[in-house]
Design an enzyme around this catalytic site. Structure first.
Site, short mmCIF file in Angstrom:
data_model
loop_
_atom_site.label_atom_id
_atom_site.label_comp_id
_atom_site.label_asym_id
_atom_site.label_seq_id
_atom_site.Cartn_x
_atom_site.Cartn_y
_atom_site.Cartn_z
N LYS A 48 0.84 -1.20 0.00
CA LYS A 48 0.00 0.00 0.00
C LYS A 48 0.88 1.25 0.00
CE LYS A 48 -0.31 -0.29 5.05
NZ LYS A 48 -1.09 -0.85 6.17
N TYR A 268 15.03 31.02 7.25
CA TYR A 268 13.73 31.64 7.56
C TYR A 268 13.53 31.75 9.07
CZ TYR A 268 11.92 31.12 2.77
OH TYR A 268 11.69 31.21 1.42
#
Ligand code: PLP
Length: 379
Positions: A48, A268
């Protein structure tokens, strides 16, 4: 900073900013290791979420070549995409068939895992409409309380087994909630509840163990097991040495190395303040590539074989790492830093990010230059 000279064993274009190597032979070796461990039980494979981020279209055929004949996915679309890629193997869909989707399953020959008596009734009606017997697995909930027939529904089915008419029952499954905590009492409770339910229900192959469940011992193996994470190299026995082989190597290029000194800040938000003269390397990966923002000020990468801490914020396309302790002549523009690999495991990176290896792997970005290597990762 001098230009990098291409290293041998590494035929990737210079423009590729970050490279994800997937070792299909290691995935296959991991599957064989589990198969041998659980004999005489059989070994399926959970592929999956695009084989936990590694690429189901490549991983599933490699596992089929190794001998795997039963694959589990979560969404029907994952099953449809895989049908054809693994001839003569069965594809089962854990999330089951929601109302109206039954025809997609029967047309493609993919097999639902039925999660309620209502699911079962719709599937048998669909089989009757087609005038066929249709395959299905049935999930029995034994304590996860997420998917599967609740205990009362299990009792109804035991009393009224004719509800299974029209179904080619491929197996009963249940799922452990705490398998990676070997001492957790819920493990034995769930196995006991599963055994008790099986004793009252019609016979079919039974399956309980995921990767970690396999390592709880033979009492947990039943007729077939459903490993996912261990195939991909995540440690199924946290706290003890990893019995599995690493399957990926993730490297990203160093774009710049710049001198810094106090009191500059990096990145940042100016979250990192430089306290001594040093060097910062800027590297071509970021949260858009699945390199989690929670590794800001917390992660480590390997530069010239040495751990270099991630400083400042992880940004969309870039990270910055402290390479003050890496010798000047050991770093050149275009060199690779190792982010994940044999020397920097998925589980280590996950711990630094405050998550689990599953999330690190299933987040691996689409932007990486991917290579599928038939026999081994580069040194
Ligand atoms: C995901 C999943 C697995 C595989 O679990 P791992 O811990 O990755 O081995 C097995 N069974 C079910 C029902 C699952 O949802």
């Amino acid at each position: 900073m001098a230009a990098a000279t291409p290293s041998k064993n590494d035929d990737v274009p210079a423009r590729a900013g970050a490279i994800l190597d997937v070792d299909l032979s290691a995935v296959a070796a991991n599957w064989r290791l589990l198969r041998d461990r659980v004999r005489p039980a059989a070994c399926a494979a959970v592929v999956k979420a695009d084989a936990y981020g590694l690429g189901a279209q490549r991983v599933a055929p490699a596992l089929r070549d190794a001998g795997c004949r039963l694959f589990f996915v979560a969404h029907p679309d994952e099953g449809l995409a895989l049908a054809g890629a693994v001839p003569a193997a069965e594809i089962a869909v854990l999330n089951g068939a929601v109302p109206g989707s039954e025809g997609d399953f029967s047309a493609a020959g993919i097999v639902p895992v039925l999660n309620s008596l209502d699911d079962l009734a719709r599937w048998t009606r669909h089989a009757a409409t087609l005038g066929r017997v249709l395959p299905a697995f049935i999930h029995l909930d034994t304590g996860m309380n997420r998917l599967g027939l609740a205990p009362a529904e299990q009792g109804t089915l035991a009393a009224e087994p004719e509800r299974l008419r029209g179904v080619d029952l491929r197996g009963w499954i249940t799922h452990l909630a705490c398998a990676e905590i070997a001492s957790h009492p819920l493990n034995a409770d769930q196995a006991g509840r599963f055994r008790a339910a099986l004793a009252r229900l019609p016979g079919a192959p039974a399956s309980l163990a995921n990767s970690a469940g396999i390592f709880l011992g033979p009492d947990y193996h039943f007729d077939f097991v459903r490993p996912g994470c261990a195939l991909y190299g995540i440690n199924p026995t946290p706290g003890t040495p990893n019995p599995m082989l690493p399957t990926i190597k993730l490297r990203a290029r160093i774009l710049q190395v710049r001198p810094v000194d106090s009191p500059m800040t990096v990145g940042y938000g100016a979250t990192h303040t430089v306290v001594r003269a040093g060097k910062v390397a800027t590297i071509a990966t970021g949260y858009a590539d699945g390199y989690s923002r929670s590794l800001s000020g917390a992660g480590h990468v390997l530069v010239a074989g040495r751990p270099a801490p991630v400083i400042g914020r992880v940004s969309m396309d870039l990270i910055t790492v402290d390479v003050t302790d890496v010798p000047e002549d050991a770093i050149r523009q275009g060199d690779f830093a190792e982010l994940i690999g044999p020397h920097r495991t998925v589980d280590q990176v996950a711990a630094e990010a405050g998550t689990i290896g599953y999330e690190v792997m299933t987040s691996l970005g689409r932007r990486y230059w991917r290579r599928y290597l038939p026999d081994g990762l580069p040194a």
